[in-house]
Enzyme design. Structure first.
Site, PDB file in Angstrom:
ATOM      1  CB  SER A 140      -1.041  -0.060   1.389  1.00 48.67           C
ATOM      2  OG  SER A 140      -1.484   1.351   1.355  1.00 48.67           O
ATOM      3  CE1 TYR A 153      -3.863  -2.186   5.412  1.00 46.42           C
ATOM      4  CE2 TYR A 153      -3.209   0.063   4.802  1.00 46.42           C
ATOM      5  CZ  TYR A 153      -3.600  -1.027   4.638  1.00 46.42           C
ATOM      6  OH  TYR A 153      -3.677  -1.435   3.026  1.00 46.42           O
TER       7      TYR A 153
HETATM    8  P1  NDP Z   1     -11.475  -5.742  -0.251  1.00 46.49           P
HETATM    9  O1  NDP Z   1     -11.894  -5.667   1.138  1.00 46.49           O
HETATM   10  O2  NDP Z   1     -12.223  -5.578  -1.175  1.00 46.49           O
HETATM   11  O3  NDP Z   1     -10.691  -7.125  -0.404  1.00 46.49           O
HETATM   12  C1  NDP Z   1      -9.986  -7.887   0.466  1.00 46.49           C
HETATM   13  C2  NDP Z   1      -9.970  -9.248   0.418  1.00 46.49           C
HETATM   14  O4  NDP Z   1      -9.000  -9.812   1.286  1.00 46.49           O
HETATM   15  C3  NDP Z   1     -11.134  -9.895   0.447  1.00 46.49           C
HETATM   16  O5  NDP Z   1     -11.601 -10.712  -0.783  1.00 46.49           O
HETATM   17  C4  NDP Z   1     -11.685 -10.391   1.589  1.00 46.49           C
HETATM   18  O6  NDP Z   1     -12.166 -11.874   1.494  1.00 46.49           O
HETATM   19  C5  NDP Z   1     -10.006 -11.026   1.904  1.00 46.49           C
HETATM   20  N1  NDP Z   1      -9.530 -11.356   3.209  1.00 46.49           N
HETATM   21  C6  NDP Z   1      -9.491 -10.633   4.295  1.00 46.49           C
HETATM   22  N2  NDP Z   1      -9.191 -11.133   5.237  1.00 46.49           N
HETATM   23  C7  NDP Z   1      -9.003 -12.536   4.915  1.00 46.49           C
HETATM   24  C8  NDP Z   1      -8.533 -13.838   5.556  1.00 46.49           C
HETATM   25  N3  NDP Z   1      -8.179 -14.003   6.786  1.00 46.49           N
HETATM   26  N4  NDP Z   1      -8.170 -14.837   4.650  1.00 46.49           N
HETATM   27  C9  NDP Z   1      -8.605 -14.806   3.373  1.00 46.49           C
HETATM   28  N5  NDP Z   1      -8.826 -13.680   3.028  1.00 46.49           N
HETATM   29  C10 NDP Z   1      -8.914 -12.586   3.425  1.00 46.49           C
HETATM   30  O7  NDP Z   1     -10.184  -4.691  -0.313  1.00 46.49           O
HETATM   31  P2  NDP Z   1      -9.030  -4.545  -1.488  1.00 46.49           P
HETATM   32  O8  NDP Z   1      -9.384  -5.295  -2.853  1.00 46.49           O
HETATM   33  O9  NDP Z   1      -8.962  -3.225  -1.437  1.00 46.49           O
HETATM   34  O10 NDP Z   1      -7.761  -5.344  -0.785  1.00 46.49           O
HETATM   35  C11 NDP Z   1      -6.817  -5.768  -1.231  1.00 46.49           C
HETATM   36  C12 NDP Z   1      -5.508  -5.509  -0.995  1.00 46.49           C
HETATM   37  O11 NDP Z   1      -5.290  -4.450  -1.162  1.00 46.49           O
HETATM   38  C13 NDP Z   1      -5.234  -5.642   0.795  1.00 46.49           C
HETATM   39  O12 NDP Z   1      -4.229  -6.213   0.875  1.00 46.49           O
HETATM   40  C14 NDP Z   1      -5.010  -4.233   0.936  1.00 46.49           C
HETATM   41  O13 NDP Z   1      -4.556  -3.851   2.124  1.00 46.49           O
HETATM   42  C15 NDP Z   1      -4.538  -3.608  -0.042  1.00 46.49           C
HETATM   43  N6  NDP Z   1      -4.738  -2.249  -0.482  1.00 46.49           N
HETATM   44  C16 NDP Z   1      -6.138  -1.581  -0.977  1.00 46.49           C
HETATM   45  C17 NDP Z   1      -6.118  -0.342  -1.107  1.00 46.49           C
HETATM   46  C18 NDP Z   1      -7.383   0.212  -1.658  1.00 46.49           C
HETATM   47  O14 NDP Z   1      -7.440   1.603  -1.686  1.00 46.49           O
HETATM   48  N7  NDP Z   1      -8.537  -0.342  -1.601  1.00 46.49           N
HETATM   49  C19 NDP Z   1      -5.035   0.605  -1.012  1.00 46.49           C
HETATM   50  C20 NDP Z   1      -3.795  -0.131  -0.574  1.00 46.49           C
HETATM   51  C21 NDP Z   1      -3.515  -1.416  -0.537  1.00 46.49           C
HETATM   52  P3  NDP Z   1     -12.911 -12.318   2.669  1.00 46.49           P
HETATM   53  O15 NDP Z   1     -13.440 -11.617   3.588  1.00 46.49           O
HETATM   54  O16 NDP Z   1     -14.006 -13.338   1.809  1.00 46.49           O
HETATM   55  O17 NDP Z   1     -12.077 -13.420   3.415  1.00 46.49           O
END
Ligand code: NDP
Length: 245
Positions: A140, A153
């Site tokens: 990030s 974070y």
């Molecule tokens: P979302 O919340 O849409 O997606 C996050 C995903 O992570 C979901 O599919 C969720 O699935 C999964 N997840 C969370 N906890 C677990 C777990 N314990 N085991 C397996 N899967 C898990 O957010 P983003 O798409 O934005 O996030 C994707 C990545 O991008 C993350 O690492 C985030 O930190 C990073 N990021 C995002 C930014 C943004 O602006 N959106 C900016 C910078 C970084 P489920 O709940 O079904 O398990």
């Protein structure tokens, strides 16, 4: 550019956001995807849209080493081998340290750091034995700078950066390693913030208004995946043009 046709790609956190969009794009380009996350309904629906020839899923909590290994094994059993891993699953329950939300600190460390490590562990020996593979870790911009409320974070995302660089050094000549640093993009991530004052502070800074579609980050993931084996795009920083920090 490398053809993604028949490439086998594991994507964690594929039930929403970047992971879901990247899965769709990879399949459109001919790849086979192995999807992991906890919400089975979302994964099932996505795989039924993508088709069983090109996609499979396994309910996976990345904080469990056993479940992460089972996802990789499921990919090998279904499609024969693994070419690439996108370590994308993550959570962002921001809060000030003074709030002492220690359970959320533990969760972030477990998902954002240990999940990435277990992901690497689940495919590393397989890739080393094949002398090829790609690992893409999602950090990030919070992995390059700290703001009020992001101490933990950011700590986890700085760790993803360090782990990516260590992996790159140790696997040189065999594995292509990329670390992606997104800014604000529209996904479900903000819903993982449970501290209401933090959510209000974030929104008052206008982040919601400038956030760009998740597809833009999925395109960056695909760009990294498309590199020829001799080349690694090691870092990609991608922000909305309007995002200052
Ligand atoms: P979302 O919340 O849409 O997606 C996050 C995903 O992570 C979901 O599919 C969720 O699935 C999964 N997840 C969370 N906890 C677990 C777990 N314990 N085991 C397996 N899967 C898990 O957010 P983003 O798409 O934005 O996030 C994707 C990545 O991008 C993350 O690492 C985030 O930190 C990073 N990021 C995002 C930014 C943004 O602006 N959106 C900016 C910078 C970084 P489920 O709940 O079904 O398990």
């Amino acid at each position: 550019m490398n053809d993604l046709k028949d490439r086998v790609i594991i994507i964690t956190g594929a039930s929403s956001g970047f992971g879901r969009e990247a899965a769709k794009m990879c399949v459109n380009l001919g790849a086979k995807v192995v999807l992991g996350a906890r919400r089975e309904e979302n994964l099932k629906e996505l795989c039924s849209d993508l088709g069983s020839e090109s996609s499979t899923y396994k309910v996976t909590d990345v904080t469990s080493k056993e479940q992460m290994h089972a996802l990789a094994q499921h990919g090998i059993e279904t499609f024969g081998h693994i070419d690439s891993l996108v370590n994308n699953a993550g959570i962002m329950p921001l809060s000030l340290l003074e709030k002492g939300r220690t359970e959320e600190w533990d969760q972030m460390i477990d998902v954002n750091i240990k999940g990435v490590l277990y992901g690497i562990d689940s495919v590393y020996s397989h890739m080393l034995a094949r002398e090829s593979g790609q690992i893409i870790n999602i950090s990030s911009v919070a992995g390059k700078r700290v703001m009020q409320g992001s101490a933990v974070y950011s700590g986890t995302k700085y760790a993803v950066r360090a782990i990516s660089e260590g992996l790159r050094l140790e696997s040189a000549g065999k594995i292509q390693v990329t670390c992606i640093y997104p800014g604000a993009f529209t996904t479900e991530l903000a819903f993982t913030i449970k501290d209401e004052s933090m959510m209000e502070a974030l929104m008052s800074r206008g982040i919601g208004a400038i956030a760009q579609p998740a597809e833009r980050v999925a395109e960056a993931i695909v760009y990294a995946l498309q590199q020829d084996p001799g080349v690694s795009v090691n870092e990609i920083v991608i922000r909305p043009t309007a995002q200052e920090t």
